[in-house]
Design a protein around this motif. Structure first.
Motif, PDB file in Angstrom:
ATOM      1  N   VAL A  46      48.562  35.109  27.906  1.00  0.00           N
ATOM      2  CA  VAL A  46      47.346  34.533  27.307  1.00  0.00           C
ATOM      3  C   VAL A  46      46.958  33.238  28.033  1.00  0.00           C
ATOM      4  O   VAL A  46      45.790  33.041  28.378  1.00  0.00           O
ATOM      5  CB  VAL A  46      47.530  34.300  25.786  1.00  0.00           C
ATOM      6  CG1 VAL A  46      46.346  33.546  25.198  1.00  0.00           C
ATOM      7  CG2 VAL A  46      47.697  35.628  25.065  1.00  0.00           C
ATOM      8  N   SER A  47      47.937  32.377  28.305  1.00  0.00           N
ATOM      9  CA  SER A  47      47.638  31.102  28.980  1.00  0.00           C
ATOM     10  C   SER A  47      47.047  31.327  30.361  1.00  0.00           C
ATOM     11  O   SER A  47      46.094  30.644  30.752  1.00  0.00           O
ATOM     12  CB  SER A  47      48.899  30.257  29.136  1.00  0.00           C
ATOM     13  OG  SER A  47      49.373  29.916  27.894  1.00  0.00           O
ATOM     14  N   ARG A  82      45.406  33.959  31.387  1.00  0.00           N
ATOM     15  CA  ARG A  82      44.052  34.518  31.257  1.00  0.00           C
ATOM     16  C   ARG A  82      43.060  33.428  30.847  1.00  0.00           C
ATOM     17  O   ARG A  82      41.915  33.400  31.319  1.00  0.00           O
ATOM     18  CB  ARG A  82      44.046  35.677  30.249  1.00  0.00           C
ATOM     19  CG  ARG A  82      44.563  36.973  30.892  1.00  0.00           C
ATOM     20  CD  ARG A  82      45.068  37.948  29.876  1.00  0.00           C
ATOM     21  NE  ARG A  82      44.026  38.620  29.129  1.00  0.00           N
ATOM     22  CZ  ARG A  82      44.258  39.365  28.040  1.00  0.00           C
ATOM     23  NH1 ARG A  82      45.472  39.511  27.575  1.00  0.00           N
ATOM     24  NH2 ARG A  82      43.271  39.952  27.411  1.00  0.00           N
ATOM     25  N   VAL A  83      43.492  32.506  29.977  1.00  0.00           N
ATOM     26  CA  VAL A  83      42.630  31.389  29.566  1.00  0.00           C
ATOM     27  C   VAL A  83      42.298  30.522  30.784  1.00  0.00           C
ATOM     28  O   VAL A  83      41.134  30.176  31.010  1.00  0.00           O
ATOM     29  CB  VAL A  83      43.300  30.548  28.450  1.00  0.00           C
ATOM     30  CG1 VAL A  83      42.627  29.198  28.289  1.00  0.00           C
ATOM     31  CG2 VAL A  83      43.265  31.292  27.127  1.00  0.00           C
ATOM     32  N   LEU A 138      39.805  32.259  33.045  1.00  0.00           N
ATOM     33  CA  LEU A 138      38.458  32.287  32.449  1.00  0.00           C
ATOM     34  C   LEU A 138      37.812  30.897  32.495  1.00  0.00           C
ATOM     35  O   LEU A 138      36.596  30.776  32.707  1.00  0.00           O
ATOM     36  CB  LEU A 138      38.519  32.791  31.006  1.00  0.00           C
ATOM     37  CG  LEU A 138      38.560  34.313  30.840  1.00  0.00           C
ATOM     38  CD1 LEU A 138      38.821  34.687  29.393  1.00  0.00           C
ATOM     39  CD2 LEU A 138      37.256  34.956  31.294  1.00  0.00           C
ATOM     40  N   GLU A 139      38.604  29.844  32.305  1.00  0.00           N
ATOM     41  CA  GLU A 139      38.064  28.480  32.382  1.00  0.00           C
ATOM     42  C   GLU A 139      37.542  28.199  33.789  1.00  0.00           C
ATOM     43  O   GLU A 139      36.483  27.594  33.963  1.00  0.00           O
ATOM     44  CB  GLU A 139      39.149  27.466  31.992  1.00  0.00           C
ATOM     45  CG  GLU A 139      39.310  27.341  30.487  1.00  0.00           C
ATOM     46  CD  GLU A 139      40.463  26.442  30.076  1.00  0.00           C
ATOM     47  OE1 GLU A 139      40.472  25.983  28.923  1.00  0.00           O
ATOM     48  OE2 GLU A 139      41.374  26.244  30.892  1.00  0.00           O
ATOM     49  N   GLU A 160      36.516  30.478  35.927  1.00  0.00           N
ATOM     50  CA  GLU A 160      35.326  31.314  36.106  1.00  0.00           C
ATOM     51  C   GLU A 160      34.114  30.666  35.419  1.00  0.00           C
ATOM     52  O   GLU A 160      33.004  30.660  35.965  1.00  0.00           O
ATOM     53  CB  GLU A 160      35.609  32.703  35.509  1.00  0.00           C
ATOM     54  CG  GLU A 160      34.444  33.682  35.498  1.00  0.00           C
ATOM     55  CD  GLU A 160      34.033  34.166  36.883  1.00  0.00           C
ATOM     56  OE1 GLU A 160      34.684  33.773  37.866  1.00  0.00           O
ATOM     57  OE2 GLU A 160      33.039  34.909  36.973  1.00  0.00           O
ATOM     58  N   LEU A 161      34.353  30.091  34.234  1.00  0.00           N
ATOM     59  CA  LEU A 161      33.279  29.434  33.480  1.00  0.00           C
ATOM     60  C   LEU A 161      32.734  28.230  34.248  1.00  0.00           C
ATOM     61  O   LEU A 161      31.517  28.025  34.334  1.00  0.00           O
ATOM     62  CB  LEU A 161      33.813  29.008  32.110  1.00  0.00           C
ATOM     63  CG  LEU A 161      32.788  28.728  31.030  1.00  0.00           C
ATOM     64  CD1 LEU A 161      31.966  29.955  30.714  1.00  0.00           C
ATOM     65  CD2 LEU A 161      33.489  28.251  29.753  1.00  0.00           C
ATOM     66  N   LEU A 181      30.625  29.506  37.133  1.00  0.00           N
ATOM     67  CA  LEU A 181      29.323  30.008  36.683  1.00  0.00           C
ATOM     68  C   LEU A 181      28.386  28.865  36.302  1.00  0.00           C
ATOM     69  O   LEU A 181      27.192  28.902  36.610  1.00  0.00           O
ATOM     70  CB  LEU A 181      29.504  30.955  35.491  1.00  0.00           C
ATOM     71  CG  LEU A 181      30.106  32.326  35.808  1.00  0.00           C
ATOM     72  CD1 LEU A 181      30.468  33.062  34.527  1.00  0.00           C
ATOM     73  CD2 LEU A 181      29.122  33.174  36.614  1.00  0.00           C
ATOM     74  N   GLU A 186      27.095  27.282  39.417  1.00  0.00           N
ATOM     75  CA  GLU A 186      26.105  28.168  40.037  1.00  0.00           C
ATOM     76  C   GLU A 186      24.761  28.063  39.314  1.00  0.00           C
ATOM     77  O   GLU A 186      23.700  28.013  39.929  1.00  0.00           O
ATOM     78  CB  GLU A 186      26.617  29.608  39.989  1.00  0.00           C
ATOM     79  CG  GLU A 186      25.949  30.518  41.003  1.00  0.00           C
ATOM     80  CD  GLU A 186      26.534  31.922  41.006  1.00  0.00           C
ATOM     81  OE1 GLU A 186      25.762  32.885  41.076  1.00  0.00           O
ATOM     82  OE2 GLU A 186      27.766  32.040  40.882  1.00  0.00           O
ATOM     83  N   LEU A 187      24.831  27.992  37.976  1.00  0.00           N
ATOM     84  CA  LEU A 187      23.628  27.882  37.154  1.00  0.00           C
ATOM     85  C   LEU A 187      22.903  26.569  37.436  1.00  0.00           C
ATOM     86  O   LEU A 187      21.678  26.521  37.538  1.00  0.00           O
ATOM     87  CB  LEU A 187      24.009  27.986  35.671  1.00  0.00           C
ATOM     88  CG  LEU A 187      22.908  28.341  34.705  1.00  0.00           C
ATOM     89  CD1 LEU A 187      22.428  29.772  34.951  1.00  0.00           C
ATOM     90  CD2 LEU A 187      23.401  28.229  33.257  1.00  0.00           C
ATOM     91  N   LYS A 224      21.079  26.726  40.683  1.00  0.00           N
ATOM     92  CA  LYS A 224      19.849  27.527  40.561  1.00  0.00           C
ATOM     93  C   LYS A 224      18.732  26.724  39.917  1.00  0.00           C
ATOM     94  O   LYS A 224      17.563  26.874  40.251  1.00  0.00           O
ATOM     95  CB  LYS A 224      20.124  28.783  39.742  1.00  0.00           C
ATOM     96  CG  LYS A 224      20.663  29.941  40.577  1.00  0.00           C
ATOM     97  CD  LYS A 224      20.531  31.240  39.829  1.00  0.00           C
ATOM     98  CE  LYS A 224      20.725  32.414  40.760  1.00  0.00           C
ATOM     99  NZ  LYS A 224      20.581  33.695  40.073  1.00  0.00           N
TER     100      LYS A 224
END
Lengths: 227, 47
Positions: free
Chosen positions: B25-26, B28-29, B32-33, B35-36, B39, B42-43, B46
């Motif tokens: 779980v750690s 994967r967290v 994801l952090e 990746e967030l 993103l 990137e936003l 843009k």
């Protein structure tokens, strides 16, 4: 601040587990007929009760989702289900390790063992079912209905040693007349259960955070693709 | 201690199951952090 809270939470849970481990091996008295192997009881029964609490959380979150249709209830349900399966796995692993030296066999298909194994299978199916449904709202609705029916096995597991003659020992806690636990053993059991409940709360919180992050990533990815 | 190997295996299996769960779980967290953050950056570019 979140990082500090995370480390502090992990520290509290680790300390509670350390105290519980010490109590099991150095405070609890030796059981007269079984000897030291009886010390598996503390983690086995406490894990079983903790899995029931986790599955009850799944049940409540499933009802809350169907009522309010808010996805965070679905995230709580899947988080508690995964943690409940982990605790139920502990029950299924520690039970045979106690049974082999005491009964001479690893496993028997009596009502308690079978209903516990079915409970584990049902919640594994619940998690598998979710992985087959890509749409979040549809996944949440179908798995909530499945999860509510799945919970019906929990009282069956609990009552199985009261309703049926089983190889599994009769209840020593809340088992009625003739049952009971030594006062120190009872205190050690409560310490272990408290530690496992704290561990469950931490794992559910972490797993919930994972689900929430996944949702944020999906939304941002969608926004970037759309924009 | 009689049947010590069963007792030891049981407690090692318990902590093993929870450590694996915590580790999976750690990690994967953390991914994801990461990746967030990517993103969001990137936003912002843009915009």
């Amino acid at each position: 601040m979140r990082g500090f809270g995370n480390v502090a939470g992990a520290g509290v849970v680790a300390a509670l587990l350390g105290v519980a481990g010490y109590a099991v091996f150095f405070v609890a008295p030796q059981e007269v007929s079984m000897g030291d192997i009886q010390r598996i009881f503390y983690v086995h029964v406490a894990s079983a009760w903790t899995s029931f609490v986790a599955f009850f959380l799944v049940f409540l979150a499933n009802i809350a989702y169907l009522w309010r249709r808010q996805l965070h209830w679905d995230w709580l349900a899947v988080s508690a289900a995964e943690v409940g399966v982990a605790f139920c796995s502990v029950v299924l692993v520690t039970g045979p390790l106690w049974a082999k030296p005491v009964w001479g066999i690893w496993w028997t298909w009596d009502a308690r063992l079978t209903s516990t194994f079915v409970l584990w299978l049902l919640y594994v199916s619940y998690l598998l079912l979710r992985s087959l449904l890509p749409d979040p709202a549809r996944r949440a609705t179908i798995s909530a209905v499945f999860g509510i029916f799945t919970f019906l096995d929990v009282p069956l597991v609990y009552m199985s040693i009261r309703w049926f003659r089983t190889q599994h020992p009769q209840p020593v806690i809340a088992g009625g007349e003739g049952s009971g636990l030594d006062a120190v053993m009872w205190q050690v059991f409560l310490v272990m259960w408290t530690a496992l409940l704290a561990l469950m709360a931490r794992l559910v919180w972490q797993r919930y955070r994972l689900e929430s992050l996944r949702h944020q990533v999906d939304e941002l990815s969608f926004g970037l693709r759309a924009g | 201690m009689k049947n010590f190997e069963f007792l030891l295996t049981a407690y090692l299996a318990v902590w093993g199951i929870f450590l694996v769960f915590e580790f999976v779980v750690s990690s994967r967290v953390s991914s994801l952090e990461k990746e967030l953050r990517r993103l969001r950056a990137e936003l912002e570019r843009k915009d």
